[in-house]
Design an enzyme around this catalytic site. Sequence first.
Site, PDB file in Angstrom:
ATOM      1  CE  LYS A  36      -4.023  -1.886   0.331  1.00 13.72           C
ATOM      2  NZ  LYS A  36      -5.138  -1.798  -0.583  1.00 13.72           N
ATOM      3  CG  ASP A  37       4.845   1.664   2.112  1.00 18.27           C
ATOM      4  OD1 ASP A  37       3.714   1.701   2.873  1.00 18.27           O
ATOM      5  OD2 ASP A  37       5.646   1.229   2.558  1.00 18.27           O
TER       6      ASP A  37
END
Length: 453
Positions: A43-44
């Site tokens: 998700k970064d």
Amino acid sequence: MWHDNILDTIGNTPMVKLNRITSRLKGTILAKIETTNPGNSIKDRMAVKMIEDAEAAGLLKPGGTIIEGTSGNTGMGLAMAAVIKGYRCIFTTTDKQSKEKIDALRAFGAEVIVCPTNVDPEDPRSYYSVSSRLEREIPNSWKANQYDNLSNTRAHYEQTGPEIWEQTEGKVTHLVAGVGTGGTISGAGKYLKEKNPDILIWGIDSYGSVFKKYKETGIFDKNEIYPYITEGIGEDFLPKNVAFEVIDHFEKVTDKDAALMTRDLARKEGIFAGNSAGAAVAGLLQLGDRLRDDSVVVVILHDHGSRYMGKMYNEDWLRERGFLEDEKLTAQTILKKRGDVPLIMADAEQSVIETFNSMKTLNISQIPVTQQGMIIGKVTESDILNALLDNPSLKSAGVMEICTPPFPFVDLRTSIDKISSLIHKDNQAVLVEDEYGKITIITQYDIINAISG
């Protein structure tokens, strides 16, 4: 060489061949290890992309507040970027999420509001609705909206897809990923299909989610929706980032299979990954008969195992849900090894000296105390001795006068480790209700006997 800040280290995650877990499958099975991102999840990538696109569009201004409904991993990426870029973060999440995820968000200075899981998305109490209300009420705020913000998909089209293509030298034949917001599988899948239309994209769904039936029938069936444990995949609505035309097949995985595979990744491959990673690998095994010797499968391992220590990596948590039945001793196996031993109890009105004489005759060192059939406490030899040394006249008093809090109750699935932790100098036994509803006792002697036997 160094990086200007932590955000520059996102991406270029390694690919590792799976061996033991996938030994019965044809082809080569590769895991894309997204835990090496600085926020320990895939998700970064899209968190930073959403922020950068919002800045470019003038939606997120200096000193602003980022608001999002997140299960933890997207929040981690957003919070990390917010630290570097100088934004405030407020996140809403559900009470289904692990405590570790929530604590991690707060570690970055984010404010976290926990909302109920089992309500419709439109319900004002849902984490979707609460985050939308906060965006309306807080000046200079921007809601990332990871489900419908197509920057999510673009991040994976621009980064994850090309990385997979390059790392496999264009030999990839299948992409397998859990589907939650849909950005990973839709973005990476779209890129890969543009490179080679024959690549198959398999999405992993959960029982209790609407994705699989919608893909196969075009029907959004609310009867498909019910609570489930698996984190990070499945939904009870259709996010805009789920490109159903890109995903060739959805495979549903049970909570149990996802949880146990998460654990097996660590034990059999040395890969410490999260719950959705376990679901993805379990789903691939279910689809294994569709693979060929020349298949090159890439499975996305989305996040890190440290966020699931209280759940999938906790054996008592697994046993409480009936997920784990292994060789480790439990209350049930201890009782089976010991055999049937009747539980002796003392009535609260029985005198202290009568109780002591009964214990002496029966050669027991502790005894539960009951009143009207309910266990209200316990008394031990040392309790009686200390009481009589202080006040000899207590020998004719009711034993309830000197009893201490009752032994703790455990269930049949409780592990020997947990039982041992409950037994100490102030509490020398536990109580358990057997499969017939009869209450019995487990002492330290029973544990030693079970281990040595």
